[in-house]
Design an enzyme around this catalytic site. Structure first.
Site, short mmCIF file in Angstrom:
data_model
loop_
_atom_site.label_atom_id
_atom_site.label_comp_id
_atom_site.label_asym_id
_atom_site.label_seq_id
_atom_site.Cartn_x
_atom_site.Cartn_y
_atom_site.Cartn_z
N GLY A 91 0.82 -1.21 0.00
CA GLY A 91 0.00 0.00 0.00
C GLY A 91 0.85 1.26 0.00
N PHE A 95 1.10 9.77 3.06
CA PHE A 95 2.02 9.99 4.17
C PHE A 95 3.05 8.88 4.34
CE2 PHE A 95 -2.30 11.48 5.23
CZ PHE A 95 -2.07 12.83 5.06
N GLU A 97 4.13 4.40 3.33
CA GLU A 97 3.89 3.14 2.64
C GLU A 97 3.64 2.03 3.66
OE1 GLU A 97 6.65 3.36 -1.31
OE2 GLU A 97 7.72 3.24 0.61
N LYS A 113 3.70 -0.29 8.63
CA LYS A 113 3.36 1.01 8.08
C LYS A 113 4.48 1.99 8.39
CE LYS A 113 -0.45 4.37 7.99
NZ LYS A 113 -1.81 4.65 8.51
N ASP A 207 -12.77 7.58 8.07
CA ASP A 207 -12.28 7.26 6.72
C ASP A 207 -12.59 5.81 6.37
OD1 ASP A 207 -11.14 7.80 4.27
OD2 ASP A 207 -9.09 7.35 4.92
N LYS A 209 -13.77 3.03 4.16
CA LYS A 209 -13.88 2.80 2.73
C LYS A 209 -13.37 1.38 2.46
CE LYS A 209 -9.40 5.06 1.91
NZ LYS A 209 -8.69 6.14 1.19
N ASN A 212 -9.84 0.30 3.44
CA ASN A 212 -9.49 0.22 4.86
C ASN A 212 -10.21 -0.90 5.59
OD1 ASN A 212 -7.75 2.38 4.64
ND2 ASN A 212 -9.27 3.90 5.23
N ASP A 225 -6.36 1.31 9.44
CA ASP A 225 -5.98 2.69 9.09
C ASP A 225 -6.77 3.70 9.92
OD1 ASP A 225 -4.95 4.95 8.04
OD2 ASP A 225 -5.34 4.47 5.95
N THR A 246 -11.75 10.40 2.74
CA THR A 246 -11.73 10.31 1.28
C THR A 246 -13.01 10.92 0.72
OG1 THR A 246 -10.47 8.26 1.49
CG2 THR A 246 -11.48 8.71 -0.65
#
Length: 272
Positions: A91, A95, A97, A113, A207, A209, A212, A225, A246
């Site tokens: 991913g 900010f 990876e 992360k 967030d 979605k 996530n 996330d 998002t």
């Protein structure tokens, strides 16, 4: 300073309990713990280990010389990026990876992360402190948990559970964009439980979605996330008038808070 009514032995025991405890409260991470003190010592050493400072004040130079061996040993003992072998990238975001990594000594597989510190400082509405707290305190089977957290000069690192099923977005793509109604009901039911558990902890995700929502090896979801998450106050409000998340998935109450009157008081989240 007022004299304490407790005996020295009782106060010493309390100090040891505060310093050696690895537990975190559900309201806020306790900064007075082992890792917090080690971070403070490392920062103090790195700031002092400056040629100009050492020439200006001999006590600073003596401090650096005296503690060089201890600090180097601590760096080796603490979790660091060299403990992991990076396998591949799973991913990329604004900010940092996310990588699949293998712990070298045990062979355990995790997701790691990596977050750039420079981006953390620029984005005021993104709180990686909240993200860490949620994953540390999470006891829900529906929320991703933290294995390790550490940092270096440039990055923050969160080492988390790895879920081989990928995310819900990938599943939808493999299924041609849709899933059967029975599967949709299954995933939505588990997502409701995940969101409820997060609200019970006193946070809102902001967030949610398909990207996530992760899938474990048995096909159950794991909400992930929490970088955009915010703490709820006693009224169930988020005290921010800033749209976060998002664009295609932002909740209506977040958009409504952009009104000049609502912006001052934030927005309420239904946690029932």
């Amino acid at each position: 300073m007022e004299p304490s009514k407790d005996p020295i032995s009782a106060r010493t025991a309390q100090l040891n309990s505060n310093l050696l405890s690895t537990k975190t409260s559900n309201s806020r991470t306790n900064l007075l713990n082992r890792d917090g003190l080690l971070d403070a010592l490392t920062v103090l050493y790195d700031e002092s280990n400056n040629d100009c400072l050492k020439k200006f004040d001999r006590h600073i130079g003596e401090f650096v010389t005296r503690h060089r061996g201890v600090v180097n040993e601590l760096r080796c003992l603490r979790v660091n990026v060299s403990d992991f072998e990076v396998k591949n990238v799973i991913g990329r975001g604004h900010f940092g990876e996310v990588f699949v990594v293998k712990e070298k000594q045990t062979g355990d597989v995790h997701a790691m992360k990596m977050i750039r510190k420079s981006d953390c400082l620029r984005q005021k509405h993104i709180s990686y402190e909240e993200e860490r707290d949620i994953m540390v305190c999470a006891k829900s089977v529906w929320l991703t948990r933290l294995q390790y957290a550490f940092q270096d000069a440039n990055n923050l690192y969160f080492v988390m559970e790895y879920f081989p099923g990928g995310d819900l977005s990938g599943l939808l793509q493999r299924q041609g964009g849709t899933v059967p109604e029975s599967a949709a009901s299954f995933y939505l039911a588990e997502l409701v439980l995940a969101v409820h558990d997060l609200h019970t902890m006193g946070y809102v995700h902001r967030d949610i979605k398909p990207e996530n929502i992760l899938l474990d090896r048995c096909g159950h979801i794991k909400l992930a996330d929490f970088g955009s998450s915010a703490r709820l106050d006693s009224r169930g409000f988020v005290n921010e008038g800033v749209p976060v998340g998002t664009p295609d998935y932002i909740a209506p109450e977040v958009l409504q808070c952009m009104d000049s009157n609502a912006k001052k008081m934030g927005y309420q989240v239904n946690t029932r």
